[in-house]
Write a protein that holds these residues in place. Structure first.
Motif, PDB file in Angstrom:
ATOM      1  N   GLU A   2      -0.127  12.872  10.844  1.00 27.37           N
ATOM      2  CA  GLU A   2      -0.661  14.090  11.434  1.00 27.37           C
ATOM      3  C   GLU A   2      -2.181  14.120  11.453  1.00 27.37           C
ATOM      4  OE1 GLU A   2       1.043  17.227   9.178  1.00 27.37           O
ATOM      5  OE2 GLU A   2       3.064  16.905   9.911  1.00 27.37           O
ATOM      6  N   LYS A   3      -2.822  12.952  11.618  1.00 30.56           N
ATOM      7  CA  LYS A   3      -4.282  12.929  11.644  1.00 30.56           C
ATOM      8  C   LYS A   3      -4.844  13.790  12.769  1.00 30.56           C
ATOM      9  CE  LYS A   3      -5.181   8.555  11.799  1.00 30.56           C
ATOM     10  NZ  LYS A   3      -6.022   7.337  11.868  1.00 30.56           N
ATOM     11  N   ALA A   4      -4.141  13.844  13.867  1.00 25.85           N
ATOM     12  CA  ALA A   4      -4.611  14.636  15.004  1.00 25.85           C
ATOM     13  C   ALA A   4      -4.672  16.120  14.675  1.00 25.85           C
ATOM     14  CB  ALA A   4      -3.712  14.394  16.213  1.00 25.85           C
ATOM     15  N   ASP A   5      -3.893  16.542  13.674  1.00 26.20           N
ATOM     16  CA  ASP A   5      -3.855  17.966  13.298  1.00 26.20           C
ATOM     17  C   ASP A   5      -4.809  18.295  12.158  1.00 26.20           C
ATOM     18  OD1 ASP A   5      -1.881  18.457  15.200  1.00 26.20           O
ATOM     19  OD2 ASP A   5      -0.269  17.957  13.807  1.00 26.20           O
ATOM     20  N   TRP A   6      -5.613  17.346  11.722  1.00 25.04           N
ATOM     21  CA  TRP A   6      -6.517  17.603  10.611  1.00 25.04           C
ATOM     22  C   TRP A   6      -7.790  18.286  11.088  1.00 25.04           C
ATOM     23  CZ3 TRP A   6      -6.037  12.400   7.443  1.00 25.04           C
ATOM     24  CH2 TRP A   6      -4.758  12.359   6.872  1.00 25.04           C
ATOM     25  N   GLN A   7      -7.596  19.437  11.702  1.00 25.51           N
ATOM     26  CA  GLN A   7      -8.687  20.287  12.156  1.00 25.51           C
ATOM     27  C   GLN A   7      -8.561  21.633  11.452  1.00 25.51           C
ATOM     28  OE1 GLN A   7      -8.995  20.434  16.454  1.00 25.51           O
ATOM     29  NE2 GLN A   7      -8.166  18.357  16.648  1.00 25.51           N
ATOM     30  N   TYR A   8      -9.672  22.128  10.926  1.00 23.89           N
ATOM     31  CA  TYR A   8      -9.637  23.298  10.047  1.00 23.89           C
ATOM     32  C   TYR A   8     -10.660  24.340  10.454  1.00 23.89           C
ATOM     33  CZ  TYR A   8      -6.698  20.629   6.833  1.00 23.89           C
ATOM     34  OH  TYR A   8      -5.678  19.918   6.271  1.00 23.89           O
ATOM     35  N   ASP A   9     -10.321  25.600  10.145  1.00 22.66           N
ATOM     36  CA  ASP A   9     -11.241  26.729  10.294  1.00 22.66           C
ATOM     37  C   ASP A   9     -11.543  27.298   8.916  1.00 22.66           C
ATOM     38  OD1 ASP A   9     -11.542  26.720  13.080  1.00 22.66           O
ATOM     39  OD2 ASP A   9      -9.664  27.838  13.349  1.00 22.66           O
ATOM     40  N   LEU A  10     -12.778  27.713   8.723  1.00 21.06           N
ATOM     41  CA  LEU A  10     -13.182  28.287   7.444  1.00 21.06           C
ATOM     42  C   LEU A  10     -12.497  29.631   7.234  1.00 21.06           C
ATOM     43  CD1 LEU A  10     -15.043  27.955   4.965  1.00 21.06           C
ATOM     44  CD2 LEU A  10     -16.808  29.187   6.253  1.00 21.06           C
ATOM     45  N   PHE A  11     -11.914  29.805   6.065  1.00 19.24           N
ATOM     46  CA  PHE A  11     -11.197  31.036   5.730  1.00 19.24           C
ATOM     47  C   PHE A  11     -11.908  31.847   4.644  1.00 19.24           C
ATOM     48  CE2 PHE A  11      -8.206  33.022   2.712  1.00 19.24           C
ATOM     49  CZ  PHE A  11      -7.714  34.035   3.512  1.00 19.24           C
ATOM     50  N   GLY A  12     -12.442  31.174   3.628  1.00 16.70           N
ATOM     51  CA  GLY A  12     -13.046  31.906   2.523  1.00 16.70           C
ATOM     52  C   GLY A  12     -14.155  31.117   1.851  1.00 16.70           C
ATOM     53  N   VAL A  13     -15.095  31.851   1.250  1.00 16.15           N
ATOM     54  CA  VAL A  13     -16.214  31.267   0.514  1.00 16.15           C
ATOM     55  C   VAL A  13     -16.354  32.017  -0.804  1.00 16.15           C
ATOM     56  CG1 VAL A  13     -18.701  30.789   0.483  1.00 16.15           C
ATOM     57  CG2 VAL A  13     -17.421  30.653   2.639  1.00 16.15           C
ATOM     58  N   ILE A  14     -16.306  31.288  -1.923  1.00 18.65           N
ATOM     59  CA  ILE A  14     -16.615  31.868  -3.223  1.00 18.65           C
ATOM     60  C   ILE A  14     -18.068  31.510  -3.516  1.00 18.65           C
ATOM     61  CG2 ILE A  14     -15.968  32.060  -5.650  1.00 18.65           C
ATOM     62  CD1 ILE A  14     -13.786  32.850  -3.652  1.00 18.65           C
ATOM     63  N   ALA A  15     -18.921  32.514  -3.588  1.00 18.79           N
ATOM     64  CA  ALA A  15     -20.357  32.288  -3.723  1.00 18.79           C
ATOM     65  C   ALA A  15     -20.842  32.788  -5.072  1.00 18.79           C
ATOM     66  CB  ALA A  15     -21.119  32.986  -2.600  1.00 18.79           C
ATOM     67  N   HIS A  16     -21.918  32.175  -5.550  1.00 16.73           N
ATOM     68  CA  HIS A  16     -22.489  32.557  -6.830  1.00 16.73           C
ATOM     69  C   HIS A  16     -23.974  32.822  -6.696  1.00 16.73           C
ATOM     70  CE1 HIS A  16     -24.137  32.247 -10.875  1.00 16.73           C
ATOM     71  NE2 HIS A  16     -22.931  32.623 -11.268  1.00 16.73           N
ATOM     72  N   SER A  17     -24.426  33.863  -7.330  1.00 22.44           N
ATOM     73  CA  SER A  17     -25.856  34.158  -7.411  1.00 22.44           C
ATOM     74  C   SER A  17     -26.257  34.150  -8.878  1.00 22.44           C
ATOM     75  CB  SER A  17     -26.178  35.514  -6.776  1.00 22.44           C
ATOM     76  OG  SER A  17     -25.404  36.543  -7.380  1.00 22.44           O
ATOM     77  N   GLY A  18     -27.412  33.600  -9.174  1.00 21.23           N
ATOM     78  CA  GLY A  18     -27.864  33.518 -10.553  1.00 21.23           C
ATOM     79  C   GLY A  18     -28.219  32.100 -10.940  1.00 21.23           C
ATOM     80  N   LEU A  19     -28.446  31.898 -12.212  1.00 24.45           N
ATOM     81  CA  LEU A  19     -28.808  30.595 -12.739  1.00 24.45           C
ATOM     82  C   LEU A  19     -27.631  29.977 -13.481  1.00 24.45           C
ATOM     83  CD1 LEU A  19     -32.419  31.410 -14.008  1.00 24.45           C
ATOM     84  CD2 LEU A  19     -31.728  30.429 -11.817  1.00 24.45           C
ATOM     85  N   ALA A  20     -27.887  28.861 -14.127  1.00 19.40           N
ATOM     86  CA  ALA A  20     -26.818  28.150 -14.817  1.00 19.40           C
ATOM     87  C   ALA A  20     -26.376  28.843 -16.088  1.00 19.40           C
ATOM     88  CB  ALA A  20     -27.255  26.722 -15.143  1.00 19.40           C
ATOM     89  N   SER A  21     -27.130  29.796 -16.567  1.00 19.63           N
ATOM     90  CA  SER A  21     -26.788  30.469 -17.822  1.00 19.63           C
ATOM     91  C   SER A  21     -26.186  31.855 -17.613  1.00 19.63           C
ATOM     92  CB  SER A  21     -28.020  30.586 -18.714  1.00 19.63           C
ATOM     93  OG  SER A  21     -29.066  31.262 -18.024  1.00 19.63           O
ATOM     94  N   PHE A  22     -26.269  32.378 -16.405  1.00 21.20           N
ATOM     95  CA  PHE A  22     -25.683  33.693 -16.124  1.00 21.20           C
ATOM     96  C   PHE A  22     -25.633  33.869 -14.615  1.00 21.20           C
ATOM     97  CE2 PHE A  22     -30.225  34.153 -16.445  1.00 21.20           C
ATOM     98  CZ  PHE A  22     -30.548  34.913 -15.330  1.00 21.20           C
ATOM     99  N   GLY A  23     -24.932  34.907 -14.151  1.00 20.57           N
ATOM    100  CA  GLY A  23     -24.864  35.153 -12.714  1.00 20.57           C
ATOM    101  C   GLY A  23     -23.695  36.028 -12.317  1.00 20.57           C
ATOM    102  N   HIS A  24     -23.386  35.990 -11.028  1.00 16.50           N
ATOM    103  CA  HIS A  24     -22.385  36.892 -10.458  1.00 16.50           C
ATOM    104  C   HIS A  24     -21.658  36.196  -9.317  1.00 16.50           C
ATOM    105  CE1 HIS A  24     -20.563  40.565  -8.946  1.00 16.50           C
ATOM    106  NE2 HIS A  24     -21.123  40.377  -7.776  1.00 16.50           N
ATOM    107  N   TYR A  25     -20.335  36.343  -9.261  1.00 15.51           N
ATOM    108  CA  TYR A  25     -19.522  35.765  -8.183  1.00 15.51           C
ATOM    109  C   TYR A  25     -19.118  36.857  -7.195  1.00 15.51           C
ATOM    110  CZ  TYR A  25     -18.714  31.324 -10.637  1.00 15.51           C
ATOM    111  OH  TYR A  25     -18.860  30.114 -11.253  1.00 15.51           O
ATOM    112  N   CYS A  26     -19.043  36.490  -5.912  1.00 16.65           N
ATOM    113  CA  CYS A  26     -18.412  37.347  -4.913  1.00 16.65           C
ATOM    114  C   CYS A  26     -17.696  36.446  -3.911  1.00 16.65           C
ATOM    115  CB  CYS A  26     -19.416  38.259  -4.221  1.00 16.65           C
ATOM    116  SG  CYS A  26     -20.595  37.393  -3.181  1.00 16.65           S
TER     117      CYS A  26
END
Length: 381
Positions: A304-328
């Motif tokens: 099914e290589k011909a069907d390996w086409q994708y649309d973006l559905f979701g993004v988990i993003a992070h704001s902050g530094l490596a020691s603290f932050g916030h996800y949305c």
């Protein structure tokens, strides 16, 4: 609706597609706490309580619980309608017999939470029961977890606790990526192969020469790029019976309907502390693996290589530094095509330009950067 204040601690945000993780003290970690959940929802507590919004539990043979066909999903939040699979999961699921077993069943508690979100008239819901269930399985309160690691932990718990093997197999097919690992001796050309699978693709931000990758497509191509193993990295050749220079790599065998990409934005420096990689890595709304990978990076028997086409559905993003932050989380409604931002107990419509702001910025380490990307196959079977 009045909300109980939780001073900048993490929250677990659930939506119809997946459990998205929010506020934490660490960029790579999430504190598991019984806090507010995004999306409309009120608790549809237990079977003996009054059923709302046309939902009627019916106990049938084999202990299955069926949801009545009346009442569509996510009427109060269009983004909650996004997954066609979620409706099927909620129509048929085996209810644990005992009350204690129900408390320990992650699939059952997540099912109740989804029903709670879809049929409540309140602005936000609180996943206390699910969080208590997770603590039984060693995901403890007030302990920080990496968001990608917690996603994998939840996936393994769900898959292992589902008693319906057909449903478990369908879930595996829905999310699992299959690859073939290979090792070729440069002396005798003897090749060792091994099939393996994963739920997420951990994509690098730098290539083998420590150069920054400029796009998501570059990162995918780099992930499947063969690697030369020489000097101290040489491997034992079974045919030569000694360590020889080798080429190691992966060939893509099969892609799932739902593809999860994990951007490796955190690295350990020699100072032994974690650093966040915030520079921009653009990702497209559509992916075509036939345009990204070379023919050598596909398994010869790839289907099914011909069907390996994708649309973006979701993004988990992070704001902050490596020691603290916030996800949305940013989620695209499959019924409307609109983007929504799930941020703690608030949900609002956003534009694609807003989502593009999560590409990253090396001059603004505090800004939002995409951490997990969820793509869905176009025209799924």
């Amino acid at each position: 609706m009045r909300h109980r204040k939780v001073n900048d601690l993490s929250r677990i945000t659930a939506n119809k597609r997946q459990l998205c993780l929010h506020r934490s003290f660490c960029v790579t970690e999430v504190r598991v706490l019984p806090c507010a959940v995004d999306g409309p929802g009120n608790w549809l507590p237990r079977e003996k309580q009054k059923v709302r919004a046309g939902i009627k539990p019916e106990h049938e043979e084999g202990g299955r619980w069926r949801r009545a066909q009346r009442g569509s999903c996510g009427e109060r939040c269009p983004a909650a309608k996004s997954s066609p699979w979620c409706g099927r999961l909620k129509q048929w699921i085996r209810v644990p017999i005992g009350h204690a077993e129900q408390k320990e069943s992650v699939p059952y508690q997540m099912l109740l939470l989804l029903e709670q979100m879809q049929h409540s008239k309140q602005r936000a819901v609180y996943p206390q029961e699910l969080v208590r269930c997770l603590t039984v399985h060693n995901l403890k309160l007030f302990v920080q977890y990496d968001a990608a690691h917690l996603f994998l932990s939840l996936w393994n718990l769900i898959k292992n606790q589902i008693t319906d093997r057909e449903l478990a197999d369908r879930l595996t097919t829905l999310y699992t990526i299959w690859v073939q690992e290979y090792l070729v001796c440069q002396k005798c050309s003897f090749e060792t192969r091994r099939d393996s699978n994963m739920v997420t693709l951990p994509l690098p931000m730098f290539n083998a020469r420590s150069q920054r990758l400029k796009t998501l497509e570059d990162s995918l191509h780099c992930f499947f790029q063969p690697e030369q193993l020489t000097d101290n990295n040489m491997c034992l050749c079974e045919q030569c019976e000694r360590k020889t220079p080798s080429v190691q790599g992966m060939r893509l065998t099969c892609l799932p309907q739902t593809l999860t990409l994990h951007l490796k934005r955190f690295c350990y420096r020699k100072s032994s502390w974690t650093q966040k990689i915030s520079y921009s890595l653009p990702f497209p709304q559509s992916l075509d693996f036939n345009q990204i990978l070379t023919q050598e990076q596909f398994h010869p028997d790839a289907k099914e290589k011909a069907d390996w086409q994708y649309d973006l559905f979701g993004v988990i993003a992070h704001s902050g530094l490596a020691s603290f932050g916030h996800y949305c989380a940013y989620i695209r409604s499959l019924t409307e095509g609109r983007w929504y931002c799930f941020n703690d107990s608030s949900v609002c419509q956003v534009s694609w330009d807003d989502v593009k702001c999560t590409y990253g910025n090396s001059h603004f380490n505090w800004g939002e950067t995409a951490y997990l990307l969820v793509y869905m196959r176009k025209n799924p079977q």
